[in-house]
Design a protein around this motif. Sequence first.
Motif, PDB file in Angstrom:
ATOM      1  N   UNK A  42      -0.303   3.989  10.793  1.00 12.58           N
ATOM      2  CA  UNK A  42       0.652   3.886  11.904  1.00 12.58           C
ATOM      3  C   UNK A  42       0.356   4.952  12.951  1.00 12.58           C
ATOM      4  N   UNK A  43       0.096   6.177  12.520  1.00 13.99           N
ATOM      5  CA  UNK A  43      -0.236   7.248  13.453  1.00 13.99           C
ATOM      6  C   UNK A  43      -1.490   6.935  14.254  1.00 13.99           C
ATOM      7  N   UNK A  44      -2.462   6.341  13.605  1.00 16.94           N
ATOM      8  CA  UNK A  44      -3.694   5.969  14.299  1.00 16.94           C
ATOM      9  C   UNK A  44      -3.404   4.920  15.367  1.00 16.94           C
ATOM     10  N   UNK A  45      -2.672   3.887  14.992  1.00 21.64           N
ATOM     11  CA  UNK A  45      -2.330   2.827  15.939  1.00 21.64           C
ATOM     12  C   UNK A  45      -1.560   3.404  17.118  1.00 21.64           C
ATOM     13  N   UNK A  46      -0.576   4.254  16.840  1.00 26.59           N
ATOM     14  CA  UNK A  46       0.193   4.871  17.916  1.00 26.59           C
ATOM     15  C   UNK A  46      -0.712   5.701  18.822  1.00 26.59           C
ATOM     16  N   UNK A  94       0.846  -1.204   0.000  1.00 28.81           N
ATOM     17  CA  UNK A  94       0.000   0.000   0.000  1.00 28.81           C
ATOM     18  C   UNK A  94       0.877   1.249   0.000  1.00 28.81           C
ATOM     19  N   UNK A  95       0.372   2.384  -0.479  1.00 27.04           N
ATOM     20  CA  UNK A  95       1.161   3.620  -0.515  1.00 27.04           C
ATOM     21  C   UNK A  95       1.652   4.016   0.888  1.00 27.04           C
ATOM     22  N   UNK A  96       2.882   4.498   0.939  1.00 24.60           N
ATOM     23  CA  UNK A  96       3.502   4.868   2.211  1.00 24.60           C
ATOM     24  C   UNK A  96       2.695   5.934   2.958  1.00 24.60           C
ATOM     25  N   UNK A  97       2.085   6.870   2.237  1.00 25.42           N
ATOM     26  CA  UNK A  97       1.292   7.907   2.909  1.00 25.42           C
ATOM     27  C   UNK A  97       0.108   7.290   3.650  1.00 25.42           C
ATOM     28  N   UNK A  98      -0.522   6.316   3.061  1.00 25.59           N
ATOM     29  CA  UNK A  98      -1.643   5.646   3.720  1.00 25.59           C
ATOM     30  C   UNK A  98      -1.151   4.865   4.938  1.00 25.59           C
ATOM     31  N   UNK A  99      -0.059   4.135   4.783  1.00 32.72           N
ATOM     32  CA  UNK A  99       0.492   3.360   5.893  1.00 32.72           C
ATOM     33  C   UNK A  99       0.941   4.273   7.032  1.00 32.72           C
TER      34      UNK A  99
END
Length: 70
Positions: A34-38, A25-30
């Motif tokens: 990641x920010x959400x999980x954090x 998947x595109x890095x911007x989406x990932x």
Amino acid sequence: MLSTDKDNALWKFNAEFLAGCRDGLPICKLNRWLGYIQGVLIERGYTTVQTERDWTRPFFRPLDYPQEQA
């Protein structure tokens, strides 16, 4: 061990994130995922902003400053 429904949802979300990494998947989406999980982990008291910043900074530094790679 995590036991509440919200925590189980976080584990499922984490699995989806890892699958997204594997599937390219595109890095911007990932990065948003990641920010959400954090954010969820910080809100639930599993970690802190400073801990996450210190842990992830080395991974992202080469993306921010590619000319510094040896």
